[in-house]
Design an enzyme around this catalytic site. Structure first.
Site, PDB file in Angstrom:
ATOM      1  CG  ASN A  46     -27.421  36.269 -19.899  1.00  9.52           C
ATOM      2  OD1 ASN A  46     -27.766  35.166 -19.943  1.00  9.52           O
ATOM      3  ND2 ASN A  46     -26.347  36.749 -20.578  1.00  9.52           N
ATOM      4  CD1 TRP A  47     -32.935  34.556 -16.514  1.00 13.81           C
ATOM      5  CD2 TRP A  47     -33.507  32.555 -16.121  1.00 13.81           C
ATOM      6  NE1 TRP A  47     -34.388  34.728 -16.114  1.00 13.81           N
ATOM      7  CE2 TRP A  47     -34.608  33.483 -16.266  1.00 13.81           C
ATOM      8  CE3 TRP A  47     -34.074  31.256 -16.030  1.00 13.81           C
ATOM      9  CZ2 TRP A  47     -36.002  32.966 -16.036  1.00 13.81           C
ATOM     10  CZ3 TRP A  47     -35.316  30.787 -16.032  1.00 13.81           C
ATOM     11  CH2 TRP A  47     -36.219  31.373 -15.873  1.00 13.81           C
ATOM     12  CE  LYS A  48     -24.390  37.439 -17.414  1.00 11.78           C
ATOM     13  NZ  LYS A  48     -23.423  38.324 -16.768  1.00 11.78           N
ATOM     14  CG  HIS A 106     -22.710  37.533 -22.953  1.00  9.91           C
ATOM     15  ND1 HIS A 106     -21.622  37.621 -22.069  1.00  9.91           N
ATOM     16  CD2 HIS A 106     -23.788  38.182 -22.348  1.00  9.91           C
ATOM     17  CE1 HIS A 106     -22.029  38.298 -20.980  1.00  9.91           C
ATOM     18  NE2 HIS A 106     -23.210  38.538 -21.241  1.00  9.91           N
ATOM     19  CD  GLU A 145     -20.810  36.643 -18.550  1.00 11.64           C
ATOM     20  OE1 GLU A 145     -21.602  35.692 -18.844  1.00 11.64           O
ATOM     21  OE2 GLU A 145     -20.867  37.549 -17.771  1.00 11.64           O
ATOM     22  CD  GLU A 201     -24.599  42.452 -22.180  1.00  6.85           C
ATOM     23  OE1 GLU A 201     -25.412  42.529 -21.135  1.00  6.85           O
ATOM     24  OE2 GLU A 201     -23.947  41.395 -22.115  1.00  6.85           O
ATOM     25  N   GLY A 253     -21.754  42.637 -14.062  1.00 13.10           N
ATOM     26  CA  GLY A 253     -21.494  41.826 -12.580  1.00 13.10           C
ATOM     27  C   GLY A 253     -20.689  42.448 -11.638  1.00 13.10           C
ATOM     28  CB  SER A 260     -24.289  46.815 -13.254  1.00 10.75           C
ATOM     29  OG  SER A 260     -23.179  45.947 -12.713  1.00 10.75           O
ATOM     30  N   GLY A 302     -28.530  40.715 -16.265  1.00 10.87           N
ATOM     31  CA  GLY A 302     -27.812  39.571 -15.895  1.00 10.87           C
ATOM     32  C   GLY A 302     -28.405  39.119 -14.432  1.00 10.87           C
ATOM     33  N   GLY A 303     -27.520  39.525 -13.396  1.00  9.32           N
ATOM     34  CA  GLY A 303     -28.057  39.200 -12.000  1.00  9.32           C
ATOM     35  C   GLY A 303     -29.314  39.499 -11.521  1.00  9.32           C
TER      36      GLY A 303
HETATM   37  P1  13P Z   1     -25.179  41.827 -14.988  1.00 11.57           P
HETATM   38  O1  13P Z   1     -26.616  42.684 -14.969  1.00 11.57           O
HETATM   39  O2  13P Z   1     -25.196  40.717 -13.699  1.00 11.57           O
HETATM   40  O3  13P Z   1     -24.251  42.958 -14.862  1.00 11.57           O
HETATM   41  O4  13P Z   1     -24.785  41.111 -16.419  1.00 11.57           O
HETATM   42  C1  13P Z   1     -24.977  41.881 -17.684  1.00 11.57           C
HETATM   43  C2  13P Z   1     -25.011  40.759 -18.721  1.00 11.57           C
HETATM   44  O5  13P Z   1     -24.063  40.374 -18.873  1.00 11.57           O
HETATM   45  C3  13P Z   1     -26.150  40.588 -19.396  1.00 11.57           C
HETATM   46  O6  13P Z   1     -26.003  39.802 -20.626  1.00 11.57           O
END
Ligand code: 13P
Length: 254
Positions: free
Chosen positions: A9-11, A95, A97, A166, A172, A212, A233-234
């Site tokens: 997930n590149w956000k 999600h 967020e 999640e 994050g 994470s 994510g990251g």
């Molecule tokens: P991180 O891997 O950056 O913690 O993010 C997880 C996430 O929200 C994937 O959708």
């Protein structure tokens, strides 16, 4: 056997050129891996160019969100049919967020899941508790409510419905859930799927862990019996790191 599914997930990252470069690198490095399903979820603006790069690849393309209507006066929204049109075969829905910053609710998640499935997309429905909810022993109740919201439209096709657990406190933050913490909630989710949809569905539906995930912790997480891949994510923004996570998700003999 559930095929593990790892999605990046590149956000809100990567312009078109950067997205094309990253996906080309992933395609080259992951071409030989067939025992893990792999996907990327770039921002909307990069979906079409990334889809073109993925035409001769088994990597799948996901959107990060979708709307529940097909057309109309809904300024700023993107329909699941439009996502399918540019080459997406999956979308994330719900999600944390989106829930935290953009007013996503269990009710809107349910409508989006139903619309995405109707458009032929696969859905990755995200569930998970905040730190305060965990501290108040509400983890299972919160996850159940999120899951019920996602399933409000009825029983989904089993190969096109994935849950991503999640925990919000792990996203994050560098604070991954321990494999035991994650497994406990994954087992609970599978139990809830059994109650709602029956044994066959509970055995077939994949449950990803997200929060994470990195190359360094992926293998112990992926070894848990109810963890069927990762939503990253990251660490998905770096090709080497993401490739290592995909490799850590490969099924191994017990
Ligand atoms: P991180 O891997 O950056 O913690 O993010 C997880 C996430 O929200 C994937 O959708």
């Amino acid at each position: 056997m559930r095929t593990p599914f790892v999605v990046g997930n590149w956000k809100l990252h990567k312009n078109v050129a950067e997205a094309q470069a990253l996906v080309t690198e992933l395609k080259n490095q992951l071409g030989a891996i067939r025992d893990v399903a792999v996907g990327v979820a770039p921002p909307f603006t990069a979906l079409w160019p990334v889809a073109r790069r993925l035409e001769d690849s088994h990597l799948v393309l996901a959107a990060q969100d979708c709307f529940w209507e097909e057309k109309g006066a809904w300024t700023g929204e993107v329909a699941p049919t439009m996502l399918a049109d540019v080459g997406c075969t999956w979308t994330l829905v719900g999600h944390s967020e989106r829930r935290t910053h953009f007013g996503e609710t269990d009710a809107t998640v349910g409508k989006k899941v139903a619309a995405a499935l109707k458009a032929g997309l696969g859905v990755i429905a995200c569930v998970g508790e905040t730190e305060a909810q965990r501290d108040a022993n509400q983890t299972f109740a919160v996850v159940d409510a999120h899951l019920d919201g996602a399933l409000a439209g009825g029983a989904p096709p089993l190969d096109r419905f994935v849950i991503a657990y999640e925990p919000v406190w792990a996203i994050g933050t560098g604070r991954t859930a321990t494999p035991a913490q994650a497994q406990e909630v994954h087992a609970h989710i599978r139990g809830r799927l059994r109650e709602r949809l029956g044994d066959a569905a509970a055995a077939a539906i994949r449950i990803q862990y997200g929060g994470s995930v990195k190359a360094a912790n992926a293998e112990t997480l992926m070894r848990q019996p109810d963890i069927d891949g990762a939503l990253v994510g990251g660490a998905s923004l770096d090709a080497a790191e993401f490739v290592a996570i995909v490799k850590a998700a490969r099924p191994r003999p017990a």
